[in-house]
Design a protein around this motif. Structure first.
Motif, short mmCIF file in Angstrom:
data_model
loop_
_atom_site.label_atom_id
_atom_site.label_comp_id
_atom_site.label_asym_id
_atom_site.label_seq_id
_atom_site.Cartn_x
_atom_site.Cartn_y
_atom_site.Cartn_z
N LYS A 5 0.83 -1.20 0.00
CA LYS A 5 0.00 0.00 0.00
C LYS A 5 0.87 1.24 0.00
O LYS A 5 1.81 1.35 0.76
CB LYS A 5 -0.89 0.00 1.25
N ALA A 10 -2.84 4.36 1.90
CA ALA A 10 -3.01 4.12 3.33
C ALA A 10 -3.88 5.19 3.95
O ALA A 10 -4.73 4.92 4.79
CB ALA A 10 -1.65 4.08 4.02
N THR A 17 -11.74 2.98 6.99
CA THR A 17 -11.70 1.96 8.04
C THR A 17 -11.53 2.47 9.45
O THR A 17 -11.53 1.69 10.39
CB THR A 17 -10.56 0.97 7.77
N ALA A 33 -5.88 -11.43 9.77
CA ALA A 33 -4.99 -11.05 8.68
C ALA A 33 -4.67 -12.27 7.83
O ALA A 33 -4.62 -12.21 6.62
CB ALA A 33 -3.70 -10.46 9.25
N VAL A 196 -0.87 -7.28 7.71
CA VAL A 196 -2.14 -6.95 8.35
C VAL A 196 -3.27 -7.25 7.37
O VAL A 196 -3.07 -7.26 6.15
CB VAL A 196 -2.16 -5.47 8.79
N SER A 198 -6.54 -6.48 5.24
CA SER A 198 -7.14 -5.31 4.61
C SER A 198 -8.59 -5.12 5.08
O SER A 198 -9.35 -6.07 5.17
CB SER A 198 -7.11 -5.47 3.09
N THR A 200 -9.69 -4.26 8.03
CA THR A 200 -9.94 -4.70 9.40
C THR A 200 -9.70 -3.57 10.40
O THR A 200 -9.07 -2.55 10.07
CB THR A 200 -9.03 -5.88 9.77
N GLN A 202 -7.70 -3.80 12.87
CA GLN A 202 -6.27 -3.73 13.13
C GLN A 202 -5.54 -2.90 12.07
O GLN A 202 -4.57 -2.19 12.37
CB GLN A 202 -5.65 -5.13 13.25
N GLU A 203 -6.02 -2.96 10.85
CA GLU A 203 -5.41 -2.12 9.82
C GLU A 203 -5.67 -0.65 10.12
O GLU A 203 -4.76 0.19 9.99
CB GLU A 203 -5.97 -2.46 8.43
N VAL A 207 -2.78 2.10 10.58
CA VAL A 207 -2.73 3.28 9.73
C VAL A 207 -2.68 4.55 10.58
O VAL A 207 -1.93 5.49 10.29
CB VAL A 207 -3.93 3.32 8.76
N PHE A 223 3.28 -1.60 4.88
CA PHE A 223 2.13 -2.48 4.98
C PHE A 223 2.25 -3.63 3.98
O PHE A 223 2.57 -3.41 2.82
CB PHE A 223 0.83 -1.72 4.69
N TYR A 225 0.13 -7.21 2.56
CA TYR A 225 -1.15 -7.91 2.53
C TYR A 225 -0.99 -9.23 1.77
O TYR A 225 -0.43 -9.25 0.66
CB TYR A 225 -2.22 -7.05 1.84
#
Length: 331
Positions: A5, A10, A17, A33, A196, A198, A200, A202-203, A207, A223, A225
């Motif tokens: 990302k 991001a 998110t 994740a 991490v 995407s 979520t 936690q993302e 961020v 980041f 994925y």
């Protein structure tokens, strides 16, 4: 497959998110994740150099005696047939998974259900359902409860009652021989290559931390994925990534099972607020009160700790069960 990302992407992701940082955990398998699936578990439950888990249909659970005081709190409508019907959405070890016969539900959520039912003097039936189906099923009375990583939220409290039994944690995990120390705050992730999920919560947290670091002139997070657990594991073990950040339960289980990763930090899933996982029942029917009493007895006599330890989840233990605590706010 890996996707990186950019800084601009991001930032855009945060706009999409950030609210998820205050959202409840949903289907456990959907928020990971790269959560290990039941299919990835060794057939005999054993691993080289790791903790051995019993994944056979016969779970040899600890026998739980009836708690007369807790049992007296069970609503008459549920006492009538002497059965507690609990549903779980499954698919995420060690919370709920299928045993080696591919049909028997096992896991920490299942163990908690059986222990609570036994303490209440009820026979227990655990059924698998889709995540989208449990709310209506519990609200309508088709099912008495759901144990499936359900987080307490103010929105859910309008329709359900809760008896907490686990902290909702996210975990940072590194390769077992990694030199990375403890991850506690934003500056600890500066310059790290982190896997991490995407979209979520936690993302969204990561961020936000990355933005704080950039504003202070610290190195950005890289980041990463991945589309499946195997690719994620390979990236971490080969040194292409420094950390994974996702639901702690699945990561703790995996670390205990194979010994290839270690936990270097946990964060509450509702950060900066506190999120808790709870035994969820229909609002106002009284079952949550009985469940809370049963859970606190299980905590006092050590059965609860034994269940969590059995599945590698002692880091998520609560000191006591709370009835309808403050939940994550409406968004």
């Amino acid at each position: 497959m890996i996707r990186f990302k950019t800084k601009q992407a991001a930032g855009a992701a945060l706009a999409l998110t950030s609210l998820l940082a205050l959202a409840a955990c949903s289907d456990p398998g959907a928020t990971a994740a790269a959560a290990p699936s039941s299919a990835a578990v060794a057939a005999d439950g054993g691993t080289a150099g790791g903790k051995t888990f019993n994944l056979a249909p016969d779970q040899n659970r600890v026998k739980v005696a009836v708690d007369a005081q807790a049992a007296a709190l069970v609503p008459e409508a549920i006492k009538a047939d002497g059965k507690l019907t609990v549903v779980t959405t499954g698919g995420s070890a060690p919370l709920t998974l299928f045993a080696t016969d591919n049909k028997t539900l096992i896991g920490s959520e299942v163990d908690i259900a059986y222990a609570v039912g036994a303490a209440l003097g009820l026979d227990v039936e655990v059924l698998p359902v889709a995540w989208a189906d449990w709310p209506l099923g519990v609200e309508s009375g088709k099912y008495e409860a759901v144990l499936s990583n359900v987080t307490v939220t103010e929105a859910r409290k309008e329709k359900f009652d809760f008896a907490t039994y686990r902290n909702d944690l996210l975990g940072f995990y590194a390769k077992s021989d990694s030199a990375i120390g403890t991850i506690k705050e934003a500056r600890d992730v500066a310059g790290k290559r982190i896997i991490v999920g995407s979209g979520t919560n936690q993302e969204a947290i990561l961020v936000k931390w990355d933005e704080e670091n950039r504003a202070k002139g610290l190195e950005p997070v890289a980041f990463q994925y991945y589309d499946d657990d195997s690719a994620s594991t390979l990236a971490l073990q080969s040194g292409r990534a420094d950390l994974t950040f996702g639901p702690n339960a699945s990561a703790a289980y995996k670390a205990a099972k194979d010994g290839k990763t270690k936990e270097v930090g946990t964060l509450n899933g509702g950060w900066p607020l506190t999120a808790e996982i709870a035994f969820t029942t229909r609002k106002g029917n009284g079952l949550a009160v009985a469940a809370q009493a049963a859970l606190n007895r299980l905590i006092e006599d050590g059965t609860y700790t034994g269940i969590l330890d059995r599945w590698g989840l002692t880091s998520e233990a609560v000191a006591k069960s709370e009835l309808n605590p403050a939940g994550l706010p409406k968004t």
